[in-house]
Design an enzyme around this catalytic site. Structure first.
Site, short mmCIF file in Angstrom:
data_model
loop_
_atom_site.label_atom_id
_atom_site.label_comp_id
_atom_site.label_asym_id
_atom_site.label_seq_id
_atom_site.Cartn_x
_atom_site.Cartn_y
_atom_site.Cartn_z
N LYS A 13 0.83 -1.22 0.00
CA LYS A 13 0.00 0.00 0.00
C LYS A 13 0.86 1.26 0.00
O LYS A 13 0.54 2.24 -0.65
CB LYS A 13 -0.91 0.04 1.24
CG LYS A 13 -1.95 -1.05 1.30
CD LYS A 13 -2.98 -0.80 2.40
CE LYS A 13 -2.36 -0.68 3.77
NZ LYS A 13 -1.68 -1.89 4.25
N ARG A 88 -9.73 1.98 10.38
CA ARG A 88 -9.20 0.65 10.66
C ARG A 88 -10.29 -0.33 11.05
O ARG A 88 -10.08 -1.55 11.01
CB ARG A 88 -8.18 0.70 11.81
CG ARG A 88 -6.81 1.19 11.41
CD ARG A 88 -5.84 1.03 12.57
NE ARG A 88 -4.63 1.80 12.37
CZ ARG A 88 -3.61 1.44 11.62
NH1 ARG A 88 -3.65 0.28 11.00
NH2 ARG A 88 -2.55 2.19 11.50
N ARG A 123 12.98 -10.30 4.31
CA ARG A 123 13.74 -9.04 4.29
C ARG A 123 14.95 -9.12 5.21
O ARG A 123 14.87 -9.64 6.32
CB ARG A 123 12.86 -7.89 4.80
CG ARG A 123 11.89 -7.33 3.81
CD ARG A 123 11.16 -6.18 4.47
NE ARG A 123 10.08 -5.65 3.67
CZ ARG A 123 9.13 -4.85 4.15
NH1 ARG A 123 9.13 -4.52 5.43
NH2 ARG A 123 8.18 -4.40 3.37
N ARG A 156 14.78 -7.51 11.00
CA ARG A 156 14.09 -6.69 12.00
C ARG A 156 13.03 -7.53 12.71
O ARG A 156 12.44 -8.43 12.11
CB ARG A 156 13.43 -5.48 11.33
CG ARG A 156 14.43 -4.46 10.81
CD ARG A 156 13.75 -3.27 10.19
NE ARG A 156 12.96 -3.63 9.00
CZ ARG A 156 12.75 -2.83 7.97
NH1 ARG A 156 13.24 -1.62 7.97
NH2 ARG A 156 12.03 -3.22 6.95
N ARG A 167 0.44 -9.72 13.03
CA ARG A 167 -0.07 -8.50 12.39
C ARG A 167 -1.17 -8.83 11.38
O ARG A 167 -2.16 -8.11 11.25
CB ARG A 167 1.07 -7.74 11.71
CG ARG A 167 2.02 -7.06 12.69
CD ARG A 167 3.29 -6.60 12.02
NE ARG A 167 3.07 -5.55 11.06
CZ ARG A 167 3.94 -5.23 10.09
NH1 ARG A 167 5.07 -5.92 9.96
NH2 ARG A 167 3.70 -4.24 9.26
#
Length: 215
Positions: A13, A88, A123, A156, A167
């Site tokens: 996004k 949200r 990542r 991370r 999440r």
């Protein structure tokens, strides 16, 4: 051009939001930025929000909607705006409708959970420079080390698989119901709903967004 982007964390996004705001010359509005600006300006709503946040509480939807109405009345929103991370929840979306904050478009960037987990958990970052690699899509020349400095890369905490799954679960519980909410809206205030599959090149996805928004 008043719109929101929906999509799970890691769906892409942010990249599309930046492009949309540049192409259509509209501001990107996040609730975090609004809260910080209102607190700094010491507006009535800002002071209320600061008191709640200082006490460790969550700022109510009523205050957030009030801030939204103040923000979109500013001159830079005359040509439209893009909401970032808002609404949200269904109650926030309903409060926006009740407050007369209408949208033209809702764009969903749809990506399967497993694809997002692969994207995010792969990542690797070089902390000193912020350079980002991906073990599958953009690997460093030598596994685990930065191409430029040879220093170790790190994963991370936000990108660890357990964190990503959590999440995604929160998104599915709280925010994904907005998809049905906006698709089911009727009447003049109902925005146009567009579902774009967020897999493929950034340019391909961008072209689909432009087509959806009418060029």
């Amino acid at each position: 051009m008043r719109l929101i982007l929906l999509g799970a964390p890691g769906a892409g996004k942010g990249t599309q939001a930046q492009f949309i705001c540049e192409k259509y010359a509209i501001p990107q509005i996040s609730t975090g930025d609004m809260l910080r600006a209102a607190v700094k300006a010491q507006t009535e709503l800002g002071l209320q929000a600061k008191e709640i946040m200082d006490a460790g509480g969550l700022v109510s939807d009523d205050i957030i909607i009030g801030l939204v109405k103040e923000r979109i009345a500013e001159a830079d929103c005359a040509g439209g705006f893009l909401f970032d991370g808002f609404p949200r929840t269904i109650p926030q979306a309903e409060a926006m409708v009740d407050a007369g904050v209408n949208l033209d478009h809702v764009v969903e960037i749809a990506v399967d959970d497993e694809e997002i987990i692969a994207r995010l958990s792969g990542r690797r970052v070089h902390p000193a420079s912020g350079r980002v690699y991906h073990v599958q899509y953009n690997p460093p020349k030598q596994e685990g080390v930065d191409d430029v400095t040879g220093e170790p890369l790190v994963q991370r905490d936000d990108d660890k698989e357990d964190t990503v799954r959590h999440r995604l679960q929160v998104y599915q519980e709280q925010t994904a119901p907005l998809i049905d909410f906006y698709q089911g809206m009727q009447g003049e205030a109902a925005p146009k709903y567009h579902r774009i599959v967020g897999v493929g090149s950034v340019d391909d996805i961008r072209a689909q967004v432009v087509t959806a928004l009418g060029g």
